[in-house]
Design a protein around this motif. Structure first.
Motif, PDB file in Angstrom:
ATOM      1  N   ASP A  15       0.624  -1.020  -0.337  1.00  0.00           N
ATOM      2  CA  ASP A  15      -0.054  -0.258  -0.060  1.00  0.00           C
ATOM      3  C   ASP A  15       1.084   1.485  -0.275  1.00  0.00           C
ATOM      4  O   ASP A  15       0.281   2.095   0.357  1.00  0.00           O
ATOM      5  N   GLY A  16       2.489   1.365  -0.220  1.00  0.00           N
ATOM      6  CA  GLY A  16       3.477   2.082  -0.490  1.00  0.00           C
ATOM      7  C   GLY A  16       3.387   3.150   0.853  1.00  0.00           C
ATOM      8  O   GLY A  16       3.997   4.002   0.654  1.00  0.00           O
ATOM      9  N   ARG A  17       3.193   2.395   1.754  1.00  0.00           N
ATOM     10  CA  ARG A  17       4.177   2.800   3.194  1.00  0.00           C
ATOM     11  C   ARG A  17       5.682   1.886   2.867  1.00  0.00           C
ATOM     12  O   ARG A  17       6.176   0.757   3.317  1.00  0.00           O
ATOM     13  N   ILE A  18       6.668   2.935   3.862  1.00  0.00           N
ATOM     14  CA  ILE A  18       7.930   2.668   3.905  1.00  0.00           C
ATOM     15  C   ILE A  18       8.140   1.908   5.316  1.00  0.00           C
ATOM     16  O   ILE A  18       7.611   2.503   6.702  1.00  0.00           O
ATOM     17  N   VAL A  19       8.428   1.132   5.915  1.00  0.00           N
ATOM     18  CA  VAL A  19       8.684   0.277   6.658  1.00  0.00           C
ATOM     19  C   VAL A  19      10.070   0.111   7.408  1.00  0.00           C
ATOM     20  O   VAL A  19      10.794  -0.240   6.345  1.00  0.00           O
ATOM     21  N   ARG A  20      10.481  -0.576   8.285  1.00  0.00           N
ATOM     22  CA  ARG A  20      11.583  -0.737   8.831  1.00  0.00           C
ATOM     23  C   ARG A  20      11.357  -1.639   9.773  1.00  0.00           C
ATOM     24  O   ARG A  20      10.675  -2.214  10.892  1.00  0.00           O
ATOM     25  N   ALA A  21      12.056  -2.958   9.378  1.00  0.00           N
ATOM     26  CA  ALA A  21      12.022  -4.388  10.204  1.00  0.00           C
ATOM     27  C   ALA A  21      12.898  -4.552  10.972  1.00  0.00           C
ATOM     28  O   ALA A  21      13.832  -4.487  10.468  1.00  0.00           O
ATOM     29  N   SER A  22      13.233  -4.918  12.132  1.00  0.00           N
ATOM     30  CA  SER A  22      14.398  -5.093  12.935  1.00  0.00           C
ATOM     31  C   SER A  22      14.298  -5.391  14.219  1.00  0.00           C
ATOM     32  O   SER A  22      12.934  -5.969  14.496  1.00  0.00           O
ATOM     33  N   ALA A  23      14.853  -5.972  14.895  1.00  0.00           N
ATOM     34  CA  ALA A  23      15.147  -6.819  16.142  1.00  0.00           C
ATOM     35  C   ALA A  23      13.951  -5.099  16.808  1.00  0.00           C
ATOM     36  O   ALA A  23      12.954  -6.067  18.549  1.00  0.00           O
ATOM     37  N   ASP A  24      14.112  -4.491  16.742  1.00  0.00           N
ATOM     38  CA  ASP A  24      13.185  -2.653  17.604  1.00  0.00           C
ATOM     39  C   ASP A  24      12.291  -3.161  16.904  1.00  0.00           C
ATOM     40  O   ASP A  24      10.716  -2.132  17.910  1.00  0.00           O
ATOM     41  N   GLU A  25      11.403  -3.383  16.055  1.00  0.00           N
ATOM     42  CA  GLU A  25      10.476  -2.707  15.251  1.00  0.00           C
ATOM     43  C   GLU A  25      10.235  -3.282  13.482  1.00  0.00           C
ATOM     44  O   GLU A  25      10.961  -3.980  13.410  1.00  0.00           O
ATOM     45  N   ASN A  26       8.935  -3.921  13.969  1.00  0.00           N
ATOM     46  CA  ASN A  26       8.071  -4.821  13.651  1.00  0.00           C
ATOM     47  C   ASN A  26       9.250  -6.094  13.116  1.00  0.00           C
ATOM     48  O   ASN A  26       9.319  -6.405  11.739  1.00  0.00           O
ATOM     49  N   GLN A  27       9.013  -7.072  14.643  1.00  0.00           N
ATOM     50  CA  GLN A  27       9.674  -7.978  14.697  1.00  0.00           C
ATOM     51  C   GLN A  27       8.748  -9.351  13.515  1.00  0.00           C
ATOM     52  O   GLN A  27      10.378  -9.542  13.490  1.00  0.00           O
ATOM     53  N   GLU A  28       7.764  -9.097  13.938  1.00  0.00           N
ATOM     54  CA  GLU A  28       7.684 -10.548  13.008  1.00  0.00           C
ATOM     55  C   GLU A  28       7.964 -10.323  11.643  1.00  0.00           C
ATOM     56  O   GLU A  28       7.743 -11.125  11.036  1.00  0.00           O
ATOM     57  N   LEU A  29       7.647  -9.022  10.670  1.00  0.00           N
ATOM     58  CA  LEU A  29       7.972  -8.555   9.457  1.00  0.00           C
ATOM     59  C   LEU A  29       9.493  -9.482   9.386  1.00  0.00           C
ATOM     60  O   LEU A  29       9.878 -10.119   7.769  1.00  0.00           O
ATOM     61  N   LEU A  30      10.354  -9.114  10.032  1.00  0.00           N
ATOM     62  CA  LEU A  30      11.699  -9.045  10.156  1.00  0.00           C
ATOM     63  C   LEU A  30      11.438 -10.842   9.852  1.00  0.00           C
ATOM     64  O   LEU A  30      12.580 -11.512   9.353  1.00  0.00           O
ATOM     65  N   TRP A  31      11.167 -11.779  10.599  1.00  0.00           N
ATOM     66  CA  TRP A  31      11.320 -12.872  11.125  1.00  0.00           C
ATOM     67  C   TRP A  31      10.637 -13.631   9.528  1.00  0.00           C
ATOM     68  O   TRP A  31      11.469 -14.879   9.373  1.00  0.00           O
ATOM     69  N   ALA A  32       9.865 -13.235   9.226  1.00  0.00           N
ATOM     70  CA  ALA A  32       9.579 -12.970   8.122  1.00  0.00           C
ATOM     71  C   ALA A  32      10.362 -13.678   6.953  1.00  0.00           C
ATOM     72  O   ALA A  32      10.396 -14.738   6.127  1.00  0.00           O
ATOM     73  N   LEU A  33      10.819 -12.181   7.104  1.00  0.00           N
ATOM     74  CA  LEU A  33      11.871 -12.139   5.911  1.00  0.00           C
ATOM     75  C   LEU A  33      13.208 -12.841   6.082  1.00  0.00           C
ATOM     76  O   LEU A  33      13.652 -13.570   4.796  1.00  0.00           O
ATOM     77  N   ARG A  34      13.503 -13.060   7.441  1.00  0.00           N
ATOM     78  CA  ARG A  34      14.368 -14.395   6.964  1.00  0.00           C
ATOM     79  C   ARG A  34      13.812 -15.698   6.516  1.00  0.00           C
ATOM     80  O   ARG A  34      14.741 -16.215   6.303  1.00  0.00           O
TER      81      ARG A  34
END
Length: 197
Positions: free
Chosen positions: A142-161
């Protein structure tokens, strides 16, 4: 599917890297690179050189009802299958590799290839593997820029891994680096091994 020439012209104007259609220089090359079977052809190829390009291209795809495929250098996957009559995002223009040797970390563009990462990190006596993802910058559908890290959006980081699913377009990766000797001690004298391609 009817696409207005005005909307395509507007996207072409907005993209730094350009928008290509069948018959344009660069179109066939991108299709061949990202589709080894050469069985499908997108309607457009958007060459993205910055996150704003990705945002504009995704907005165009949403407005026109186009399926989207992503082609990159292969850090998280070996490339994306093309979509018939859709929009291919070519991220190869986003391939900068910035090495912070003191912090043992690299910031890598989402379109970089492993060979580019290797050249940049080995110059500092460092290397990485595919399972050293610290953080990622992702443009959501939907055009948003989000950061995935251990501190932000952890589930997204897990999914990307995990490397599966379609969570958005990865425009930047932060990878942990280790001395080359670390890999040689664990894997012999050969080059550092990475997951992916």
């Amino acid at each position: 599917m009817t696409i207005t020439s005005t909307s395509a012209k507007e996207l072409r104007f907005r993209l730094c890297g350009g928008l290509f259609e069948p018959g344009d220089p660069g179109f066939a090359e991108a299709c061949t690179l990202f589709d080894a079977m050469i069985g499908r052809r997108p309607r457009f190829v958007a060459r993205c050189t910055a996150p704003d390009d990705v945002i504009a291209a995704l907005a165009f795809a949403r407005e026109e009802g186009l399926e989207v495929a992503v082609g990159a250098g292969g850090l998280l996957a070996s490339g994306s299958s093309l979509c018939d009559d859709g929009l291919l995002l070519d991220l190869r223009g986003m391939c900068d590799v910035d090495v912070d040797a003191e912090r043992c970390m690299a910031r890598v563009g989402g379109g970089a290839a492993w060979a580019q990462v290797d050249r940049a990190t080995e110059a500092h006596g460092l290397a990485t593997t595919g399972d050293n993802l610290l953080a990622a910058e992702v443009v959501t559908w939907d055009g948003r820029i989000v950061r995935a890290s251990a501190d932000e959006n952890q589930e997204l980081l897990w999914a990307l891994r995990g490397g599966g699913g379609s969570f958005g377009v990865v425009t930047l990766l932060e990878l942990a680096l280790h001395p080359l000797g670390h890999f040689r001690n664990h894997q012999g004298d050969g080059p550092a091994h990475r997951g992916g391609s």
